[in-house]
Scaffold this motif. Structure first.
Motif, short mmCIF file in Angstrom:
data_model
loop_
_atom_site.label_atom_id
_atom_site.label_comp_id
_atom_site.label_asym_id
_atom_site.label_seq_id
_atom_site.Cartn_x
_atom_site.Cartn_y
_atom_site.Cartn_z
N LYS A 1 -0.98 8.11 4.54
CA LYS A 1 -0.49 9.35 5.16
C LYS A 1 1.04 9.40 5.09
O LYS A 1 1.63 10.48 4.86
CB LYS A 1 -0.96 9.42 6.61
N GLN A 2 1.67 8.27 5.29
CA GLN A 2 3.13 8.18 5.25
C GLN A 2 3.65 8.60 3.87
O GLN A 2 4.64 9.34 3.76
CB GLN A 2 3.56 6.75 5.56
N ALA A 3 3.00 8.17 2.82
CA ALA A 3 3.42 8.51 1.46
C ALA A 3 3.32 10.02 1.23
O ALA A 3 4.20 10.63 0.59
CB ALA A 3 2.56 7.77 0.44
N GLU A 4 2.27 10.64 1.74
CA GLU A 4 2.12 12.10 1.61
C GLU A 4 3.21 12.83 2.38
O GLU A 4 3.76 13.83 1.89
CB GLU A 4 0.74 12.52 2.12
N THR A 5 3.55 12.32 3.55
CA THR A 5 4.58 12.94 4.38
C THR A 5 5.95 12.83 3.73
O THR A 5 6.78 13.75 3.81
CB THR A 5 4.60 12.32 5.78
N TYR B 1 12.83 -0.43 1.59
CA TYR B 1 12.45 0.67 2.47
C TYR B 1 11.00 0.55 2.93
O TYR B 1 10.70 0.70 4.12
CB TYR B 1 12.64 2.02 1.76
N VAL B 2 10.09 0.29 1.98
CA VAL B 2 8.67 0.27 2.36
C VAL B 2 8.38 -0.89 3.30
O VAL B 2 7.49 -0.79 4.15
CB VAL B 2 7.74 0.22 1.12
N VAL B 3 9.12 -1.99 3.18
CA VAL B 3 8.93 -3.10 4.11
C VAL B 3 9.35 -2.70 5.51
O VAL B 3 8.61 -2.92 6.49
CB VAL B 3 9.71 -4.35 3.64
N VAL B 4 10.51 -2.09 5.64
CA VAL B 4 11.00 -1.67 6.97
C VAL B 4 10.08 -0.60 7.56
O VAL B 4 9.74 -0.63 8.74
CB VAL B 4 12.45 -1.13 6.88
N LEU B 5 9.63 0.34 6.72
CA LEU B 5 8.85 1.48 7.22
C LEU B 5 7.43 1.12 7.63
O LEU B 5 6.77 1.91 8.31
CB LEU B 5 8.82 2.58 6.16
N THR B 6 6.95 -0.05 7.24
CA THR B 6 5.57 -0.44 7.58
C THR B 6 5.54 -1.60 8.57
O THR B 6 4.53 -2.28 8.69
CB THR B 6 4.79 -0.82 6.31
N ALA B 7 6.63 -1.83 9.28
CA ALA B 7 6.70 -2.96 10.21
C ALA B 7 5.71 -2.79 11.37
O ALA B 7 5.18 -3.77 11.89
CB ALA B 7 8.11 -3.12 10.75
N GLN C 1 0.84 -1.20 0.00
CA GLN C 1 0.00 0.00 0.00
C GLN C 1 0.87 1.25 0.00
O GLN C 1 0.59 2.21 -0.73
CB GLN C 1 -0.92 0.00 1.23
N LEU C 2 1.94 1.25 0.80
CA LEU C 2 2.85 2.40 0.83
C LEU C 2 3.57 2.54 -0.51
O LEU C 2 3.69 3.65 -1.04
CB LEU C 2 3.88 2.23 1.96
N PHE C 3 4.03 1.42 -1.06
CA PHE C 3 4.73 1.46 -2.34
C PHE C 3 3.84 2.04 -3.43
O PHE C 3 4.26 2.90 -4.22
CB PHE C 3 5.20 0.05 -2.72
N ASP C 4 2.60 1.58 -3.49
CA ASP C 4 1.67 2.05 -4.52
C ASP C 4 1.35 3.54 -4.35
O ASP C 4 1.25 4.29 -5.33
CB ASP C 4 0.38 1.24 -4.49
N ALA C 5 1.21 3.97 -3.08
CA ALA C 5 0.93 5.39 -2.82
C ALA C 5 2.13 6.25 -3.21
O ALA C 5 1.97 7.34 -3.78
CB ALA C 5 0.59 5.58 -1.34
#
Length: 323
Positions: A164-168, A150-156, A130-134
């Motif tokens: 929201k993370q993608a926007e930030t 990165y997206v794997v570590v950041l969504t642990a 979801q983060l990667f797609d955003a």
């Protein structure tokens, strides 16, 4: 260990890695030597070779990771940290399968991401996708397979908010580029790292990263693009001026060594990694979950130089101007 001990052990591990690999890939030699030194271990080419061969035999992947390639060396060095290596290899293969199920495309970057998949793996994988797609929607040109780890570590964290993370991430990226950070992949990596503690934008954290860069420059350190992600590590561990002085002192000692004569950018990275590792070990007041995620990021640092080489930064930088 103090700086003198660190340099001595690092030099010994460097020599062992160099003799095993046969020289040539300076990035890989530096990375492995640093990883083993920070882990307070002596490099063993024999053990590393066995892990590489076992991984090659067990991993029936739909893409190729050649034995004794740079990525295979780094994956094996990560697996060696586990008590049961055979189980670790089995788990890694299963993690990669889970990432495939959520539609991450086949690539060696996906297997790196699989190293960092944690509990409730299916849900974690879904958050990562979801983060990667955003991110891909928000920064289509900058986002690529190299962002998978990165997206794997950041969504642990179960509390991660990918949208929201993608926007930030975009907000941090744009704010930092206005502060004379050079646009491109390494700046995006820094922006991503800055969201590991909170999905919300934090102006103080942004200014803190800017200040850390300026403090290094004031001390006659050349801060290059490849160093950007490591500034994020320093900010997340609340590095103050006294610690910056320690980094500079170790950097200066490292650059006096013959092996760093033409590799000063590696000297700064290694000095930062050593300082961050020390800070992690003493900051017991940090939430244990956050500490675990930060440790994963530090492990991911071993892949950053390799990840940054997959796509020519100059191409992305030029394209980014037109955005």
């Amino acid at each position: 260990m103090n700086d003198e001990q660190f340099i001595k052990i690092f030099q010994e591990n460097y020599n062992r890695v160099y003799n095993y690999i046969g020289g040539g890939d300076q990035q890989l030699i530096m990375s492995l030597a640093c990883k083993y030194t920070l882990a307070k271990k002596q490099f063993s080419g024999v053990i590393l070779q066995k892990v590489i061969e076992h991984f090659g035999e067990e991993a029936k992947l739909p893409f190729s990771i050649q034995n004794f390639s740079t990525i295979s060396y780094k994956i094996a060095a990560q697996l060696i940290q586990e008590q049961d290596i055979k189980l670790a290899v089995s788990n890694l293969i299963e993690n990669d399968r889970i990432l495939k199920e959520v539609k991450f495309k086949n690539s060696s970057l996906r297997i790196i991401g699989a190293l960092f998949l944690r509990e409730n793996k299916q849900e974690h994988a879904k958050r990562a996708k979801q983060l990667f797609d955003a991110m891909n929607r928000n920064q289509r040109i900058l986002t690529s397979k190299e962002d998978i780890p990165y997206v794997v570590v950041l969504t642990a964290s179960n509390e991660a908010q990918p949208l929201k993370q993608a926007e930030t991430i975009v907000c941090y990226y744009n704010a930092l580029r206005k502060q004379r950070f050079i646009i491109g992949n390494h700046l995006q990596a820094l922006a991503q790292i800055m969201t590991i503690y909170s999905s919300s934008y934090n102006e103080i954290l942004m200014q803190y990263v800017v200040q850390l860069k300026e403090e290094l420059i004031k001390r006659n350190i050349k801060v290059k693009k490849v160093h950007y992600p490591f500034l994020g590590f320093l900010a997340l561990t609340a590095t103050d001026n006294s610690k910056v002085d320690e980094i500079v002192a170790l950097y200066n000692q490292l650059t006096e060594q013959k092996i760093f004569k033409n590799a000063k950018e590696f000297a700064l990275i290694i000095a930062i990694q050593k300082t961050v590792q020390d800070l992690i070990e003493v900051q017991e007041m940090i939430d244990i979950t956050f500490l675990s995620h930060l440790t994963d990021l530090l492990d991911l640092a071993d892949f950053i130089l390799e990840i940054g080489s997959f796509i020519p930064g100059g191409i992305l930088d030029v394209v980014d101007i037109f955005k």
